[in-house]
Design a protein around this motif. Structure first.
Motif, short mmCIF file in Angstrom:
data_model
loop_
_atom_site.label_atom_id
_atom_site.label_comp_id
_atom_site.label_asym_id
_atom_site.label_seq_id
_atom_site.Cartn_x
_atom_site.Cartn_y
_atom_site.Cartn_z
N VAL A 239 0.95 -1.08 -0.05
CA VAL A 239 -0.02 -0.01 0.06
C VAL A 239 1.03 1.06 0.16
CG1 VAL A 239 -1.80 1.31 1.23
CG2 VAL A 239 -1.59 -1.23 1.16
N HIS A 240 0.68 2.22 -0.93
CA HIS A 240 1.60 3.52 -0.94
C HIS A 240 0.57 4.68 -1.41
CE1 HIS A 240 1.96 1.42 -4.96
NE2 HIS A 240 1.92 2.68 -5.32
N ASP A 241 1.15 5.68 -1.26
CA ASP A 241 0.41 6.68 -1.73
C ASP A 241 -1.09 7.00 -1.04
OD1 ASP A 241 0.13 9.56 -2.81
OD2 ASP A 241 -0.48 8.67 -4.88
N LEU A 242 -0.99 6.79 0.27
CA LEU A 242 -1.99 6.73 1.20
C LEU A 242 -2.41 8.19 1.69
CD1 LEU A 242 -4.69 5.43 2.79
CD2 LEU A 242 -2.78 4.85 4.35
N HIS A 243 -3.47 8.58 1.47
CA HIS A 243 -4.11 9.86 1.95
C HIS A 243 -5.58 9.67 2.82
CE1 HIS A 243 -0.79 11.93 -0.18
NE2 HIS A 243 -1.22 11.12 -1.07
N VAL A 244 -5.79 10.28 3.77
CA VAL A 244 -6.89 10.10 4.80
C VAL A 244 -7.19 11.65 5.08
CG1 VAL A 244 -8.33 9.26 6.45
CG2 VAL A 244 -6.44 8.06 5.13
N TRP A 245 -8.31 12.29 4.77
CA TRP A 245 -8.58 13.64 5.21
C TRP A 245 -10.16 13.61 5.43
CZ3 TRP A 245 -7.65 12.23 0.34
CH2 TRP A 245 -8.50 12.61 -0.81
N THR A 246 -10.61 14.95 6.12
CA THR A 246 -12.05 15.07 6.04
C THR A 246 -12.44 16.24 5.34
OG1 THR A 246 -11.83 14.52 8.62
CG2 THR A 246 -13.78 15.73 7.93
N LEU A 247 -13.42 15.82 4.54
CA LEU A 247 -14.23 16.90 3.45
C LEU A 247 -15.01 18.00 4.30
CD1 LEU A 247 -14.28 17.95 0.83
CD2 LEU A 247 -16.22 16.49 0.40
N THR A 248 -15.81 17.25 5.12
CA THR A 248 -16.69 18.19 6.01
C THR A 248 -17.38 17.33 7.22
OG1 THR A 248 -18.67 19.72 5.85
CG2 THR A 248 -18.81 17.96 4.92
N SER A 249 -17.95 17.76 8.01
CA SER A 249 -18.37 17.00 9.27
C SER A 249 -18.97 15.67 8.71
CB SER A 249 -19.40 17.65 9.84
OG SER A 249 -18.96 18.83 10.36
N GLY A 250 -18.47 14.33 9.28
CA GLY A 250 -19.14 13.45 9.19
C GLY A 250 -18.59 12.72 7.78
N MET A 251 -17.64 13.39 6.92
CA MET A 251 -17.40 12.79 5.58
C MET A 251 -15.72 12.76 5.47
SD MET A 251 -18.37 14.13 1.82
CE MET A 251 -18.07 13.20 0.21
N GLU A 252 -15.40 11.31 5.97
CA GLU A 252 -13.94 11.24 5.62
C GLU A 252 -13.67 10.45 4.41
OE1 GLU A 252 -14.15 12.44 9.32
OE2 GLU A 252 -15.22 10.89 9.32
N VAL A 253 -12.59 10.89 3.80
CA VAL A 253 -12.09 10.53 2.59
C VAL A 253 -10.76 9.98 2.53
CG1 VAL A 253 -11.90 11.31 0.04
CG2 VAL A 253 -13.46 12.50 1.60
N ALA A 254 -10.93 9.02 1.64
CA ALA A 254 -9.47 8.50 1.54
C ALA A 254 -8.98 8.10 -0.01
CB ALA A 254 -9.48 7.01 2.17
N SER A 255 -7.54 7.95 -0.28
CA SER A 255 -7.16 7.48 -1.50
C SER A 255 -5.85 6.75 -1.18
CB SER A 255 -7.01 8.84 -2.48
OG SER A 255 -5.97 9.47 -2.14
N ALA A 256 -5.63 5.90 -1.98
CA ALA A 256 -4.56 4.91 -1.95
C ALA A 256 -4.32 4.06 -3.18
CB ALA A 256 -4.90 4.10 -0.91
N HIS A 257 -2.84 3.60 -3.31
CA HIS A 257 -2.58 2.72 -4.38
C HIS A 257 -2.37 1.56 -3.81
CE1 HIS A 257 -1.03 6.30 -7.23
NE2 HIS A 257 -2.32 6.37 -6.81
#
Length: 304
Positions: A239-257
């Protein structure tokens, strides 16, 4: 192969379903704010003025929450706004925190000035208006409580109403003390208490909004734990290039290879990885790039 799905409707509804309660709280507090401001100048009470100023930020904060909800709802039809206008909610919360902090600092400065020579105040009208303010804040508190658990913007308004409710109790106490003892220092003393109560809550709200705006990982999620869970998905080699963040309340977002083992079905890996993110971390919006092992070195990983 990548995948991402739009789960924004559930997030939008978290704020939209409390819209009627927001309007009711907005109207109630706006009316009482005007009454408190007029009474503060009439009675000469700094505590009442600080409560009116705090109530002003309540009204402004709820107004910004309503504006953000409306804008978010309308933005979904614009193809150029791929994430809508969900960040408006966070910006409104940050502006709310700044304004609330400014009011608290002003009250503290003015209270210190008055300690030298506290002016007389009209305790009777001050008490009546403070009781009305307390009743209004109790109603607004009840209206906003449920929504505060789902939306950072509603949480900002809720915290302000909570602080204002306690502030009204302080003003009532000051009016009673002045009525019974003529101890005029009670007024600036209560004003200082309100200011000191507001500041730490303002800091926490502003900090939460800034964390979202700088796209830091959510405090309740450990990125290493997300990495290890994805790496444990059958068929995933790396797993690489992993990102986790919050867009707004109650909406967590992730991206990964996700680099897969030879001969693995990429569709199965993708489904298992998405299920893991949902079940273990409540991340429903994920963009995952599944890469055969042979292509791992040329996937174009970005160095941030």
């Amino acid at each position: 192969m990548g995948a991402g799905h739009d789960h924004s409707g559930a997030v939008a509804n978290a704020a939209h379903r409390h819209r009627g309660r927001l309007w009711a709280a907005f109207a109630l507090l706006a009316a009482l704010m005007v009454v408190e401001a007029v009474a503060a100048f009439t009675t000469g009470s700094l505590a009442l003025l600080s409560d009116a100023g705090h109530m002003f930020t309540d009204v402004l904060g709820i107004g910004m929450a309503l504006a953000a909800i409306t804008a978010t709802r309308r933005a979904g039809t614009d193809p150029q706004r791929t994430f809508g206008l969900y960040r408006l909610e966070v910006l409104a919360a940050l502006a709310n925190a700044v304004l609330l902090g400014a009011v608290a600092i002003y009250v503290l400065v003015e209270a210190v000035r008055r300690f030298g020579e506290p002016p007389e105040v009209l305790a009777g009208p001050m008490l009546v208006v403070a009781v009305l303010g307390l009743l209004a804040n109790i109603v607004a508190f009840a209206l906003l409580r449920a929504g505060s658990k789902e939306s950072i913007n509603l949480r900002g308004a809720y915290l302000e109403v909570l602080g204002d409710l306690l502030g009204s109790l302080g003003v009532i106490a000051a009016a009673l003390v002045i009525t019974v003892t003529d101890w005029w220092w009670a007024d600036p003393l209560v004003a200082v208490g309100i200011g000191l109560f507001i500041l730490p809550r303002t800091w926490r709200l502003g900090r939460a909004a800034l964390r979202i705006l700088v796209q830091a990982a959510p405090e309740h999620l450990q990125v290493t734990a997300v990495h290890d869970r994805l790496a444990a998905v059958p068929g995933v080699a790396e797993v690489h290039d992993l990102h986790v963040w919050t867009l707004t309340s109650g909406m967590e977002v992730a991206s990964a290879h996700l680099t897969t083992d030879p001969g693995v079905d990429p569709a199965g890996v993708l489904a298992a990885a998405r299920a893991a993110l949902h079940e273990d971390f409540s991340i429903d919006h994920a963009t995952l790039q599944v890469e055969p092992g042979a292509s791992a070195g040329v996937c174009g990983q970005t160095e941030w």
